[in-house]
Enzyme design. Sequence first.
Site, PDB file in Angstrom:
ATOM      1  N   LYS A 188     -10.635  41.370 -33.517  1.00 19.70           N
ATOM      2  CA  LYS A 188      -9.961  41.499 -34.760  1.00 19.70           C
ATOM      3  C   LYS A 188     -11.010  41.382 -36.031  1.00 19.70           C
ATOM      4  CE  LYS A 188      -6.979  37.832 -34.577  1.00 19.70           C
ATOM      5  NZ  LYS A 188      -7.517  37.070 -33.263  1.00 19.70           N
TER       6      LYS A 188
ATOM      7  N   LYS B  41      -7.933  28.057 -28.162  1.00 14.78           N
ATOM      8  CA  LYS B  41      -6.791  28.703 -28.165  1.00 14.78           C
ATOM      9  C   LYS B  41      -6.538  29.652 -29.535  1.00 14.78           C
ATOM     10  CE  LYS B  41      -1.987  28.580 -27.225  1.00 14.78           C
ATOM     11  NZ  LYS B  41      -1.473  29.049 -28.739  1.00 14.78           N
TER      12      LYS B  41
ATOM     13  N   ASP C  89      -9.436  31.819 -25.405  1.00 17.32           N
ATOM     14  CA  ASP C  89      -9.908  31.477 -24.173  1.00 17.32           C
ATOM     15  C   ASP C  89     -11.131  32.173 -23.655  1.00 17.32           C
ATOM     16  OD1 ASP C  89      -9.778  29.702 -21.895  1.00 17.32           O
ATOM     17  OD2 ASP C  89      -7.583  30.291 -21.411  1.00 17.32           O
TER      18      ASP C  89
ATOM     19  N   LYS D  90      -9.249  28.057 -35.306  1.00 19.03           N
ATOM     20  CA  LYS D  90     -10.565  28.203 -35.294  1.00 19.03           C
ATOM     21  C   LYS D  90     -11.286  28.873 -36.475  1.00 19.03           C
ATOM     22  CE  LYS D  90     -10.552  30.914 -31.627  1.00 19.03           C
ATOM     23  NZ  LYS D  90      -9.263  30.813 -31.595  1.00 19.03           N
TER      24      LYS D  90
END
Lengths: 292, 450
Positions: free
Chosen positions: A45, A14, A131, A19
Amino acid sequence: MAKKEIKQIAIYGKGGIGKSTTTSNLSAALSDMGYKVMQFGCDPKADSTNTLRDGSYIPTVLELLRDKSKVDARDAIFEGYNGIYCVEAGGPAPGVGCAGRGIITAVQLLKQQNVFEDLDLDYVIYDVLGDVVCGGFAVPIREGIAKHVFTVSSSDFMAIYAANNLFKGIQKYSNSGGALLGGVIANSITSEYQRSIIDDFVARTKTQVMQYVPRSITVTQSELSGKTTIEAAPHSEQAKVYRELAKRVDAHTESVTPSPLDAQELRSWAAEWADQILAIESGEVKDAAQAI
Amino acid sequence: MQHFIERPRSSCALGGAIATLTSLPRVIPILHTSGGCGQNLSGAFASGGGNYGSGYCGGGTIPTSTVSENEIIFGGEDRLREEIENTLDVMNGELFVVATGCMTEMIGDDAESVVEGFRKRGVPIVAISTPSFVGDSYCGYEIALNGIFNQYLEPNLESAGKRAKAVPAINIFGVIPAYDPFFRGDLEEISRLLGSLGYAVNTFFTPDQTFENILRAPSAALNIVFSRTYGIGFAERFRERYGTPYWLTDMPIGPEATDRFLLEFAERTGASKKKVRDRIAIENKIFYKYFERTADIFRDSDFKYYTVTVTNSNYAIPVAGYLMRELGWVLKGSYVTDILEESQKKSLNDAFDAEGFPIPLRFETDTGRIAESITRSLPEYKGSRYYNAATPLFIVGSTLEKATAAARGAGQLSVSYPAYNRMIVDRGYAGYRGGLHLFEDIVGTLVGGK
């Protein structure tokens, strides 16, 4: 001479769950172990590899493609900490275009130009946005790209929900040679019951926990100075946690098809845990282990 | 996917929109699509619509943003803006209509906000959303109409009224350019008949029309929608916006249906009944003067046929009615080939049943299944002692029925899309003159083998 197999792994989870932090520390730790690593940020990003390059942004594959029709993918590769190759797929500005298609294009470009083989890589680690919202973001787990998927999740329901969705994606592609699940990297684990929640989730979905990563101020400090924990605080406890994770990922060979919960199962499962957490928090049951 | 359509008889919404826009006077389409959409979709109706052609600013010359990989990833709004600017530089039109395609819709390009910028500069422009996945060409026709009449035109009846002629006006809708291959001839006949009763008729799609007809449309007294399935939602929105009532009916073919049409028109509009009756008398006299000379060949050659119709929903009732009532043929099957919602099927079915046809209406999109159904319901002679021969047979359908007809030794005429094997210019089957034309064409194919 037999062709060296490049270990390609994808890290999902998520948004905001950690991450990129986890991936960058994993890349840094694997690099410290002597491997040639590429970290491939799959997020418009384009900030996955920041902490490998002192907080700086790099031009993205798609920026290059936008400017000219023929692109040498090597122009999008930049070296970071300890010689780690950093690539950012990039993508459109928020709210326009198709980020998923951008990921497909960027990944295919590097693949078509045999960049991974030419660089004699040991590891390619894809850090993929949130996701699996559309086919584009599933590209790293489709045939011929990543072989192992790890998902970063906290014990929060929405993070687990996203992980469960990812498992569905993996299950879908598992019959057509897609990547399989290596395990869950449990992030921001500060209490016993959070650990229990993750343990219970992996047991039900027939996977495993690769590492429990505690929430740590060291990570925050390192990130604010534009570095991974491995680089900024190599001897810290947190760095040890990441190094251990890297060892386990390195030793990991067999991934499996997970058994995601369906919507109703997931809801019931979460409701059970809600009752138990309430009991723990209200002091009804002192020992979390008993509650499980 | 539940079902694929074998040899479909329509293209996508964008295809219908292109057919509609390129058939309107001084309306210029600008496609926000990948390259090829405009050319290919135009190609479909340019031949399938009775070799209708692609027209001014149509086919390969439609301004198109031709989005490619970069626009898909980063968004194509800038490319669209540029394409609109370029089009305005080189094209002279009264209205520019941006029609979107699948890809730009899927990536969420906001064509509406792009055209808003141009509108603020005083450019006459509107955007319509026509990706293939919203529906077929008939759906695209309605989207295009909504974009022009219910979105672009101001709900300013005063301004429309000033433009209007002194006589009451009627707008005609529901006839789909190219996908109703005889749309021009049909519209001209309706226009001729209503014009003879003292009405100004806005057909929009015939060569006599100008952009003024579009601008005047809101002041019309009535919208006639010649369809049981298409343009109804549009007409409803038109009524809400401008207060114009609408009448759903079938395109009349031949004197019997056209008499009824005109009488009902008088009922609905308050048109002079005497005038209508006089007109009916004149038209019938002319029709039968022509018709009586054909009686010899029709009777002597024993042109009594079993017949099957295979058409879009607009022509199902008109053609079946003509064959049964005007020619006295035995209707053995009536197939509608459109992709319809249950509610559309119901309204068409109800209208079909109300006409008193001896058979149920069938809905079938696949050419092979239609052929199979005809074969099953009208078995061929295979040595059995007793069987219903259903011969001679005549299939009034599309070019796709040629093979089916040939296999049975049946006569065939293409009246519905696709009509590749017809060259249709101003021919129409509507009204009295159209009734004669259909007679000419049907009997013409029968005597053509001599």
